[in-house]
Design an enzyme around this catalytic site. Structure first.
Site, PDB file in Angstrom:
ATOM      1  N   LYS A  25       0.832  -1.213   0.000  1.00 19.79           N
ATOM      2  CA  LYS A  25       0.000   0.000   0.000  1.00 19.79           C
ATOM      3  C   LYS A  25       0.860   1.255   0.000  1.00 19.79           C
ATOM      4  CE  LYS A  25      -2.914   2.273   3.420  1.00 19.79           C
ATOM      5  NZ  LYS A  25      -1.950   3.358   3.662  1.00 19.79           N
ATOM      6  N   LYS A  30       7.658   0.761   1.568  1.00 17.04           N
ATOM      7  CA  LYS A  30       8.304  -0.032   0.507  1.00 17.04           C
ATOM      8  C   LYS A  30       9.707   0.482   0.186  1.00 17.04           C
ATOM      9  CE  LYS A  30       5.004   0.977  -2.386  1.00 17.04           C
ATOM     10  NZ  LYS A  30       4.020   1.624  -1.528  1.00 17.04           N
ATOM     11  N   LYS A  56       6.705   8.815  -8.837  1.00 17.76           N
ATOM     12  CA  LYS A  56       7.325   9.831  -7.967  1.00 17.76           C
ATOM     13  C   LYS A  56       8.842   9.827  -8.078  1.00 17.76           C
ATOM     14  CE  LYS A  56       5.910   8.867  -3.718  1.00 17.76           C
ATOM     15  NZ  LYS A  56       5.489   7.534  -4.015  1.00 17.76           N
ATOM     16  N   ASP A 142      -0.850  -0.978  -6.172  1.00 18.59           N
ATOM     17  CA  ASP A 142      -2.056  -1.283  -6.917  1.00 18.59           C
ATOM     18  C   ASP A 142      -1.737  -2.044  -8.202  1.00 18.59           C
ATOM     19  OD1 ASP A 142      -4.489  -1.278  -8.141  1.00 18.59           O
ATOM     20  OD2 ASP A 142      -4.976   0.753  -7.505  1.00 18.59           O
TER      21      ASP A 142
HETATM   22  N1  LIG Z   1      10.124   0.928  10.200  1.00 17.69           N
HETATM   23  C1  LIG Z   1       9.962   2.248  10.093  1.00 17.69           C
HETATM   24  N2  LIG Z   1      10.182   3.051  11.170  1.00 17.69           N
HETATM   25  C2  LIG Z   1       9.999   4.384  11.076  1.00 17.69           C
HETATM   26  N3  LIG Z   1       9.612   5.024   9.958  1.00 17.69           N
HETATM   27  C3  LIG Z   1       9.386   4.285   8.850  1.00 17.69           C
HETATM   28  C4  LIG Z   1       9.560   2.868   8.862  1.00 17.69           C
HETATM   29  N4  LIG Z   1       9.260   2.406   7.619  1.00 17.69           N
HETATM   30  C5  LIG Z   1       8.930   3.474   6.883  1.00 17.69           C
HETATM   31  N5  LIG Z   1       8.995   4.610   7.619  1.00 17.69           N
HETATM   32  C6  LIG Z   1       8.715   5.975   7.180  1.00 17.69           C
HETATM   33  O1  LIG Z   1       7.447   6.022   6.558  1.00 17.69           O
HETATM   34  C7  LIG Z   1       7.453   6.947   5.477  1.00 17.69           C
HETATM   35  C8  LIG Z   1       6.945   6.247   4.226  1.00 17.69           C
HETATM   36  O2  LIG Z   1       7.901   5.264   3.861  1.00 17.69           O
HETATM   37  P1  LIG Z   1       8.249   4.935   2.346  1.00 17.69           P
HETATM   38  O3  LIG Z   1       8.481   6.171   1.567  1.00 17.69           O
HETATM   39  O4  LIG Z   1       9.327   3.916   2.392  1.00 17.69           O
HETATM   40  O5  LIG Z   1       6.882   4.278   1.905  1.00 17.69           O
HETATM   41  P2  LIG Z   1       6.445   3.798   0.450  1.00 17.69           P
HETATM   42  O6  LIG Z   1       5.592   2.599   0.662  1.00 17.69           O
HETATM   43  O7  LIG Z   1       7.611   3.676  -0.432  1.00 17.69           O
HETATM   44  O8  LIG Z   1       5.555   5.040   0.000  1.00 17.69           O
HETATM   45  P3  LIG Z   1       5.003   5.352  -1.465  1.00 17.69           P
HETATM   46  O9  LIG Z   1       3.855   4.427  -1.691  1.00 17.69           O
HETATM   47  O10 LIG Z   1       4.584   6.785  -1.352  1.00 17.69           O
HETATM   48  O11 LIG Z   1       6.142   5.133  -2.419  1.00 17.69           O
HETATM   49  C9  LIG Z   1       8.884   7.483   5.341  1.00 17.69           C
HETATM   50  O12 LIG Z   1       8.969   8.759   5.903  1.00 17.69           O
HETATM   51  C10 LIG Z   1       9.706   6.456   6.119  1.00 17.69           C
HETATM   52  O13 LIG Z   1      10.844   7.003   6.734  1.00 17.69           O
HETATM   53 MG   LIG Z   2       8.045   4.544  -2.275  1.00 15.85          MG
END
Ligand SMILES: Nc1ncnc2c1ncn2[C@@H]1O[C@H](COP(=O)(O)OP(=O)(O)OP(=O)(O)O)[C@@H](O)[C@H]1O
Ligand SMILES: [Mg+2]
Length: 303
Positions: A25, A30, A56, A142
Site C-alpha cells: 500500500k 516499501k 514519484k 495497486d
Molecule cells: N520501520 C519504520 N520506522 C519508522 N519510519 C518508517 C519505517 N518504515 C517506513 N517509515 C517511514 O514512513 C514513510 C513512508 O515510507 P516509504 O516512503 O518507504 O513508503 P512507500 O511505501 O515507499 O511510500 P510510497 O507508496 O509513497 O512510495 C517514510 O517517511 C519512512 O521514513
Molecule cells: Mg516509495
C-alpha cells in the site's frame, strides 16, 4: 591415441539473477525497506540494482544522499533515444540505482513507465552486462493497472515480497496483490516470497499479521519495528544501514537480507474473497475492542 591431449572447454553457466518485486500500500514503507535491503545485500558482497517503479521517482533517494536521478521516461522525452547506462547512477556501496519515472501529470497510464523502462534495459542487455546478483523492483501497491503488474506478469521478477502493517487497508492491499499473483501464476508469473511486516510492534499487531498470513497460506519473512532511527536516517538522506550501522534497526534489515539470500521457492498465495476478508476483519475488530474493555487479557492471545 595414447598421449593425445584433450582440451576441456569450460563453459561458464550464465549467472542466475534473482529479480524481486516489493509491493505494498502507498506509504507503507516499501522504498525504505527496499533501500535498506539493497544496502544490506550489497554489504554481503552482492551486486544489486534497485529499480524504482513509482512515477514519484523517489525510490533510490536514500541510497544517494537524498539526490534525485533522471528517470528513464524523462530521458526518453528529452532525447528520443536513451543509452540505458545514462539512466543508471551508482549509490551506496556501488548499488545501481534506476528510476522508471512516469508520464506527464494527468496524461496516460503511470504503469507504462515500468513497461518502457524494463524493455529498454532488457534490449540493451544491461542486466547481464552489469553482472548483477539482485534486481529489486520497488512498485506501487495497486496491481489493478496493467503497468504495475508488469514485474509479476511478464516473468521479469521471480519473487514478490509485500510490505504490510497490521492496518486493515495495508492488509487489504496485500490481499489484492495476492489475487494478482494468483491470476498470473499459471502463466509463469512471479510467486510470493512472503510478507515483510513493517511498523509492527505491539502484541496484537503481530497477531493480526500472523493470522493474515496463516489464512492466506503465506509467511512473514521479517518483522521490522517502527523506529526513530529510520526517521533520523531518512532525514540525513541515507538508509539506516549507512547512517546507523550499529543500531538494532540496521541489524533487523541485515537479518532480512540474510533471509532473502537464503530464500528458495516462492509460493502461490491463497487470497481471501471479499466476504471472508470482511468476516476476518470483524473478528479482529471484536477482539481488539474486547481487549480495550478489559474483557479479554489480550487481543492476540489464543488465535
Ligand atoms: N520501520 C519504520 N520506522 C519508522 N519510519 C518508517 C519505517 N518504515 C517506513 N517509515 C517511514 O514512513 C514513510 C513512508 O515510507 P516509504 O516512503 O518507504 O513508503 P512507500 O511505501 O515507499 O511510500 P510510497 O507508496 O509513497 O512510495 C517514510 O517517511 C519512512 O521514513
Ligand atoms: Mg516509495
Amino acid at each position: 591415441m595414447a598421449g593425445r591431449k584433450t582440451t576441456v572447454k569450460i563453459v561458464k553457466a550464465p549467472k542466475k539473477i534473482k529479480q524481486m518485486a516489493i509491493y505494498g500500500k502507498g506509504g507503507i514503507g516499501k522504498s525504505t525497506t527496499t533501500s535498506n535491503l539493497s544496502a544490506a545485500l550489497s554489504d554481503l558482497g552482492y551486486k544489486v540494482m534497485q529499480f524504482g517503479c513509482d512515477p514519484k521517482a523517489d525510490s533510490t533517494n536514500t541510497l544517494r544522499n537524498g539526490a534525485d536521478i533522471p528517470t528513464i521516461l524523462d530521458l526518453l522525452r528529452e532525447k528520443g533515444r536513451v543509452d540505458a547506462r545514462d539512466a543508471i547512477r551508482e549509490g551506496y556501496n556501488g548499488i545501481y540505482c534506476v528510476e522508471a519515472g512516469g508520464p506527464s501529470p494527468g496524461v496516460g497510464c503511470a504503469g507504462r513507465g515500468i513497461i518502457t523502462a524494463v524493455q529498454l534495459l532488457k534490449q540493451q542487455n544491461v542486466f547481464e552486462d552489469l553482472d548483477l546478483d539482485y534486481v529489486i523492483y520497488d512498485v506501487l501497491g495497486d496491481v489493478v493497472c496493467g503497468g504495475f503488474a508488469v514485474p509479476i506478469r511478464e516473468g521479469i521478477a521471480q519473487h514478490v515480497f509485500t510490505v504490510s502493517s497490521s492496518d486493515f487497508m495495508a492488509i487489504y492491499a496485500a490481499n489484492n496483490l495476492f489475487k494478482g499473483i494468483r491470476k498470473y501464476s499459471d502463466a509463469g508469473g512471479a510467486l510470493l516470497g512472503g510478507l515483510i511486516a513493517n511498523g509492527v510492534s505491539s502484541g496484537y499487531q503481530r497477531s493480526v499479521v500472523d493470522d493474515f498470513v496463516l489464512q492466506t497460506g503465506t509467511g512473514v519473512i521479517q518483522y521490522v519495528p517502527r523506529s526513530v532511527t529510520v526517521t533520523m536516517s531518512e532525514l540525513s538522506g541515507r538508509t539506516t544501514i549507512e547512517a546507523a550501522p550499529e543500531s538494532d534497526q540496521a541489524e533487523v534489515y541485515r537479518e532480512l537480507a540474510r533471509r532473502i539470500e537464503k530464500h528458495g521457492e516462492s509460493k502461490t498465495p491463497n487470497p481471501m474473497e471479499p466476504p471472508e476478508l470482511r468476516k476476518w476483519a470483524a473478528k479482529w475488530s471484536e477482539r481488539i475492542l474486547a481487549a480495550e474493555r478489559g474483557e479479554i487479557e489480550s487481543a492476540g492471545a489464543g488465535i
